[in-house]
Motif scaffolding. Structure first.
Motif, PDB file in Angstrom:
ATOM      1  N   GLN A 101       5.082   5.498  -1.412  1.00  0.00           N
ATOM      2  CA  GLN A 101       4.459   5.391  -0.480  1.00  0.00           C
ATOM      3  C   GLN A 101       3.079   4.713  -0.639  1.00  0.00           C
ATOM      4  O   GLN A 101       2.149   4.390   0.231  1.00  0.00           O
ATOM      5  CB  GLN A 101       4.837   6.522   0.134  1.00  0.00           C
ATOM      6  N   LEU A 102       2.573   5.589  -1.610  1.00  0.00           N
ATOM      7  CA  LEU A 102       1.412   5.688  -2.148  1.00  0.00           C
ATOM      8  C   LEU A 102       0.479   4.227  -1.929  1.00  0.00           C
ATOM      9  O   LEU A 102      -0.313   2.719  -1.150  1.00  0.00           O
ATOM     10  CB  LEU A 102       1.032   5.797  -2.724  1.00  0.00           C
ATOM     11  N   ALA A 103       1.559   2.791  -2.539  1.00  0.00           N
ATOM     12  CA  ALA A 103       1.524   1.587  -2.465  1.00  0.00           C
ATOM     13  C   ALA A 103       1.288   1.178  -1.204  1.00  0.00           C
ATOM     14  O   ALA A 103       0.512   0.207  -0.878  1.00  0.00           O
ATOM     15  CB  ALA A 103       2.646   0.906  -2.818  1.00  0.00           C
ATOM     16  N   ARG A 104       1.929   1.861  -0.013  1.00  0.00           N
ATOM     17  CA  ARG A 104       1.938   0.652   1.614  1.00  0.00           C
ATOM     18  C   ARG A 104       0.839   1.204   2.435  1.00  0.00           C
ATOM     19  O   ARG A 104       0.082   1.450   2.632  1.00  0.00           O
ATOM     20  CB  ARG A 104       2.726   1.948   1.980  1.00  0.00           C
ATOM     21  N   VAL A 105       0.206   2.893   2.001  1.00  0.00           N
ATOM     22  CA  VAL A 105      -1.117   3.554   2.234  1.00  0.00           C
ATOM     23  C   VAL A 105      -2.568   2.293   2.047  1.00  0.00           C
ATOM     24  O   VAL A 105      -2.807   1.612   2.377  1.00  0.00           O
ATOM     25  CB  VAL A 105      -1.337   4.789   1.495  1.00  0.00           C
ATOM     26  N   GLN A 106      -1.966   1.774   0.296  1.00  0.00           N
ATOM     27  CA  GLN A 106      -3.225   1.128   0.060  1.00  0.00           C
ATOM     28  C   GLN A 106      -2.882  -0.109   0.974  1.00  0.00           C
ATOM     29  O   GLN A 106      -4.287  -0.667   0.797  1.00  0.00           O
ATOM     30  CB  GLN A 106      -3.002   0.662  -1.347  1.00  0.00           C
ATOM     31  N   GLU A 107      -2.338  -0.605   1.301  1.00  0.00           N
ATOM     32  CA  GLU A 107      -1.993  -2.373   1.647  1.00  0.00           C
ATOM     33  C   GLU A 107      -2.808  -1.991   2.781  1.00  0.00           C
ATOM     34  O   GLU A 107      -3.327  -2.444   3.625  1.00  0.00           O
ATOM     35  CB  GLU A 107      -0.427  -2.078   1.356  1.00  0.00           C
ATOM     36  N   LYS A 108      -1.977  -0.667   3.945  1.00  0.00           N
ATOM     37  CA  LYS A 108      -2.821  -0.732   4.948  1.00  0.00           C
ATOM     38  C   LYS A 108      -4.286  -1.036   4.906  1.00  0.00           C
ATOM     39  O   LYS A 108      -4.785  -0.848   5.605  1.00  0.00           O
ATOM     40  CB  LYS A 108      -1.977   0.748   5.095  1.00  0.00           C
ATOM     41  N   PHE A 109      -5.019   0.120   3.626  1.00  0.00           N
ATOM     42  CA  PHE A 109      -5.891  -0.142   4.067  1.00  0.00           C
ATOM     43  C   PHE A 109      -7.043  -0.741   2.657  1.00  0.00           C
ATOM     44  O   PHE A 109      -8.170  -0.301   2.671  1.00  0.00           O
ATOM     45  CB  PHE A 109      -6.933   1.527   4.083  1.00  0.00           C
ATOM     46  N   ARG A 110      -6.007  -2.211   2.374  1.00  0.00           N
ATOM     47  CA  ARG A 110      -6.583  -2.690   1.144  1.00  0.00           C
ATOM     48  C   ARG A 110      -8.369  -3.162   1.970  1.00  0.00           C
ATOM     49  O   ARG A 110      -8.833  -2.944   0.560  1.00  0.00           O
ATOM     50  CB  ARG A 110      -5.803  -3.785   1.022  1.00  0.00           C
ATOM     51  N   HIS A 111      -8.390  -3.737   3.059  1.00  0.00           N
ATOM     52  CA  HIS A 111      -9.990  -4.124   3.172  1.00  0.00           C
ATOM     53  C   HIS A 111     -10.623  -3.082   3.699  1.00  0.00           C
ATOM     54  O   HIS A 111     -11.607  -3.258   4.474  1.00  0.00           O
ATOM     55  CB  HIS A 111      -9.628  -5.023   4.095  1.00  0.00           C
ATOM     56  N   GLU A 112     -10.468  -1.235   3.427  1.00  0.00           N
ATOM     57  CA  GLU A 112     -11.239  -1.032   4.228  1.00  0.00           C
ATOM     58  C   GLU A 112     -11.437   0.006   3.059  1.00  0.00           C
ATOM     59  O   GLU A 112     -11.437   1.034   1.848  1.00  0.00           O
ATOM     60  CB  GLU A 112     -10.457  -0.038   4.749  1.00  0.00           C
ATOM     61  N   PRO A 113     -13.101  -0.489   2.232  1.00  0.00           N
ATOM     62  CA  PRO A 113     -13.632   0.549   0.434  1.00  0.00           C
ATOM     63  C   PRO A 113     -13.706   2.039   1.047  1.00  0.00           C
ATOM     64  O   PRO A 113     -14.163   2.002   0.514  1.00  0.00           O
ATOM     65  CB  PRO A 113     -15.217  -0.489   1.187  1.00  0.00           C
TER      66      PRO A 113
END
Length: 224
Positions: A101-113
């Motif tokens: 699930q955390l991998a999903r969160v990372q992908e959602k905000f991949r380009h938000e530093p």
């Protein structure tokens, strides 16, 4: 133009105006998240009246080792909000679900530093930096975005129980602290959300509330 036609045209023109006013009101009044983990209540006197304010806990600094072997502290998270979790690599049940699930969160905000993830391993005897590096690769962790941290067992125990107020471990492994809970920590180190890391609906709420915090940072001049 007939009166009936005039009325219909007026209503058609009025709908977008009302929608705009509704959305503006919604945006200005509803984008507020609760703050968790109160420490104390302070009283201050203003004129002849006393005002009571709740002081909320700020997550303390830490010194731990990341999956790259690099020493990591709270300073590496300055200016960012982050999602904190506690797991151990040999966990075969909830931990893999939570990290997926955390991998999903990372992908959602991949380009938000400004959005980072911090996963504390609570089994330092087995979870060396080398093990963590291999483990983090399973979930596609991006360097500098998703930290898998380990270190002194006592330090991690104190971080879990004192800073995030997880209950002390009991049962077969009394020294092992882990949880299905995720914590959303804002850039002032206050906990702004607590979620079940294995529940898809809870993850959707987490994603929404991260977006709300980012919106607040972008539009609130006070930065709170």
């Amino acid at each position: 133009m007939r009166p009936k036609q005039t009325l219909v045209l007026g209503l058609i023109l009025l709908v977008p105006v009302l929608a705009f006013l509704f959305l503006k009101s919604f945006g200005s009044n509803s984008f507020a998240l609760r703050t968790y983990l109160p420490d104390r209540v302070d009283s201050t006197q203003i004129g002849e009246k006393w005002k009571r304010d709740t002081v909320f806990h700020q997550v303390a600094d830490f010194i731990l080792q990341s999956q790259s072997g690099r020493t990591t502290t709270q300073k590496d998270l300055n200016g960012s909000l982050y999602v904190a979790s506690f797991f151990y690599t040999t966990c075969a049940g909830a931990c893999p679900q939570m990290n997926n699930q955390l991998a999903r969160v990372q992908e959602k905000f991949r380009h938000e530093p400004r959005v980072k993830l911090v996963s504390y391993t609570v089994d330092p005897v087995h979870d060396s930096a080398a093990v963590l590096e291999r483990y983090s690769e399973q979930y596609g962790a991006i360097a500098g975005k998703w930290y898998f941290l380990t270190g002194n067992k006592s330090a991690i125990y104190q971080l879990a129980t004192r800073e995030f107020r997880l209950p002390p471990p009991t049962g077969e492994a009394p020294g092992l602290v882990h949880s299905q809970q995720l914590f959303l920590v804002d850039r002032d180190k206050h906990v702004r959300g607590i979620y079940d890391g294995t529940d898809t609906r809870e993850i959707e709420r987490l994603i929404t509330e991260i977006s709300i915090l980012l919106y607040t940072y972008d539009h609130n001049k006070s930065g709170t």
